[in-house]
Design a protein around this motif. Sequence first.
Motif, PDB file in Angstrom:
ATOM      1  N   LEU A 199       0.839  -1.120   0.021  1.00  0.00           N
ATOM      2  CA  LEU A 199       0.051  -0.141   0.116  1.00  0.00           C
ATOM      3  C   LEU A 199       0.978   1.163   0.105  1.00  0.00           C
ATOM      4  O   LEU A 199       1.685   1.411   0.701  1.00  0.00           O
ATOM      5  CB  LEU A 199      -0.806  -0.293   1.305  1.00  0.00           C
ATOM      6  N   SER A 200       0.338   2.183  -0.923  1.00  0.00           N
ATOM      7  CA  SER A 200       1.131   3.546  -0.756  1.00  0.00           C
ATOM      8  C   SER A 200       0.574   4.360   0.456  1.00  0.00           C
ATOM      9  O   SER A 200      -0.528   3.918   1.041  1.00  0.00           O
ATOM     10  CB  SER A 200       0.713   4.300  -1.972  1.00  0.00           C
ATOM     11  N   PRO A 201       1.081   5.317   0.809  1.00  0.00           N
ATOM     12  CA  PRO A 201       0.449   6.141   2.136  1.00  0.00           C
ATOM     13  C   PRO A 201      -0.949   6.300   1.729  1.00  0.00           C
ATOM     14  O   PRO A 201      -1.684   6.288   2.827  1.00  0.00           O
ATOM     15  CB  PRO A 201       1.577   7.335   1.999  1.00  0.00           C
ATOM     16  N   GLU A 202      -1.232   6.693   0.880  1.00  0.00           N
ATOM     17  CA  GLU A 202      -2.714   7.328   0.648  1.00  0.00           C
ATOM     18  C   GLU A 202      -3.411   5.910   0.646  1.00  0.00           C
ATOM     19  O   GLU A 202      -4.721   5.859   1.308  1.00  0.00           O
ATOM     20  CB  GLU A 202      -2.779   7.868  -0.996  1.00  0.00           C
ATOM     21  N   GLU A 203      -3.040   4.783   0.015  1.00  0.00           N
ATOM     22  CA  GLU A 203      -3.728   3.656   0.085  1.00  0.00           C
ATOM     23  C   GLU A 203      -3.793   3.083   1.811  1.00  0.00           C
ATOM     24  O   GLU A 203      -4.814   2.456   2.008  1.00  0.00           O
ATOM     25  CB  GLU A 203      -3.287   2.505  -0.918  1.00  0.00           C
ATOM     26  N   ARG A 204      -2.769   3.285   2.218  1.00  0.00           N
ATOM     27  CA  ARG A 204      -2.710   2.761   3.640  1.00  0.00           C
ATOM     28  C   ARG A 204      -3.912   3.471   4.635  1.00  0.00           C
ATOM     29  O   ARG A 204      -4.566   2.730   5.163  1.00  0.00           O
ATOM     30  CB  ARG A 204      -1.426   3.087   4.240  1.00  0.00           C
ATOM     31  N   ARG A 205      -4.131   4.551   4.209  1.00  0.00           N
ATOM     32  CA  ARG A 205      -5.234   5.319   5.070  1.00  0.00           C
ATOM     33  C   ARG A 205      -6.507   4.832   4.367  1.00  0.00           C
ATOM     34  O   ARG A 205      -7.436   4.560   5.254  1.00  0.00           O
ATOM     35  CB  ARG A 205      -5.135   6.816   4.745  1.00  0.00           C
ATOM     36  N   ALA A 206      -6.822   4.705   2.923  1.00  0.00           N
ATOM     37  CA  ALA A 206      -7.909   4.305   2.587  1.00  0.00           C
ATOM     38  C   ALA A 206      -8.300   2.793   3.209  1.00  0.00           C
ATOM     39  O   ALA A 206      -9.664   2.446   3.276  1.00  0.00           O
ATOM     40  CB  ALA A 206      -7.864   3.944   1.080  1.00  0.00           C
ATOM     41  N   ALA A 207      -7.132   2.000   3.131  1.00  0.00           N
ATOM     42  CA  ALA A 207      -7.466   0.614   3.855  1.00  0.00           C
ATOM     43  C   ALA A 207      -8.114   0.617   5.106  1.00  0.00           C
ATOM     44  O   ALA A 207      -8.481  -0.534   5.463  1.00  0.00           O
ATOM     45  CB  ALA A 207      -6.000  -0.166   4.108  1.00  0.00           C
ATOM     46  N   LEU A 208      -8.041   1.702   5.702  1.00  0.00           N
ATOM     47  CA  LEU A 208      -8.846   1.791   7.341  1.00  0.00           C
ATOM     48  C   LEU A 208     -10.405   1.382   7.078  1.00  0.00           C
ATOM     49  O   LEU A 208     -11.050   1.316   8.109  1.00  0.00           O
ATOM     50  CB  LEU A 208      -8.546   3.150   8.140  1.00  0.00           C
TER      51      LEU A 208
END
Length: 291
Positions: A199-208
């Motif tokens: 996950l990119s940092p943006e995707e990491r946030r979205a994964a929540l």
Amino acid sequence: MKGIPSTDMRIVESPADMQALSRTARTAGKTIALVPTMGYLHDGHASLMREGRKRADLLVMSIFVNPTQFGAGEDFDAYPRDLERDMRIAAEAGVDLIFAPKASQMYTAGYQTYVNVEDISLPLCGASRPGHFRGVTTVVAKLFNIVMPHVALFGKKDFQQLAVIRRMAADLNMDLEIVGMPIVREVDGLAMSSRNSYLSPEERRAALCLSRGIVEARKLFAFGERESGRLKGAVAAVIAAEPLAVSEYLELRDGGTLEEVAQAGSGTLLALAVRIGKTRLIDNCILGEPD
Ligand code: AMP
């Protein structure tokens, strides 16, 4: 090796050598625990190892990225691998022996035998990843025959996998105990997974959105909501609010049989698979019970 703490931990590649070591341990009256993994270890794996350490004399962890459980176009080649790092984590968790065979040692020329668990392999991940559980049950059966554990530990993060393995072990009279362990999460709620490294940092946030959806369903359930459609609708709304997320499945099923339920109750499984960009993540909970 550099960076590896001093330890008696051994690494074994050959299935025959592993089997011989297990046979010797058993003959000496020792009990064996097995933690099967695909490596790139995190704290979820470590919790299984720590529990295994308590339950047996010899703690074996396998690291094997099993080709037969990946479909065409899935991430078999990209799957993260870092044996040196894994060795450090395993040594700290008290692993005695890492079994890390090559694919060519597990699936030798002429290989043609597979284990197939029927109904409970079909929905959820079985529907979105055809053939996946056939690969899982086959490799786990092989690992059981090679390591000969008295106890094997699996995470509830892969709830259906645990159910399928329990079914296989019971149906095939496998002489060992299967232990299911709680889901280990990051502090913000994301279930730990080797695939989180994609996950990119943006995707990491979205994964929540996965764990947030679960929290939302748990809250509604605690307030008395039992209607499957409404519980699923609330989770779907959390996921739909995240532009990077695409829901693959979102289902309420009986935690024992994995049959679909119209009304949630105690023991109801909420299971979801969501794509965040190219990364497929899964999460689940049993409503009314802790992780
Ligand atoms: P894997 O390496 O992803 O195949 O996982 C190996 C084992 O670790 C499986 O039994 C998984 O269910 C378990 N596991 C993976 N992630 C977690 C987690 N976040 N919490 C608990 N167990 C986990």
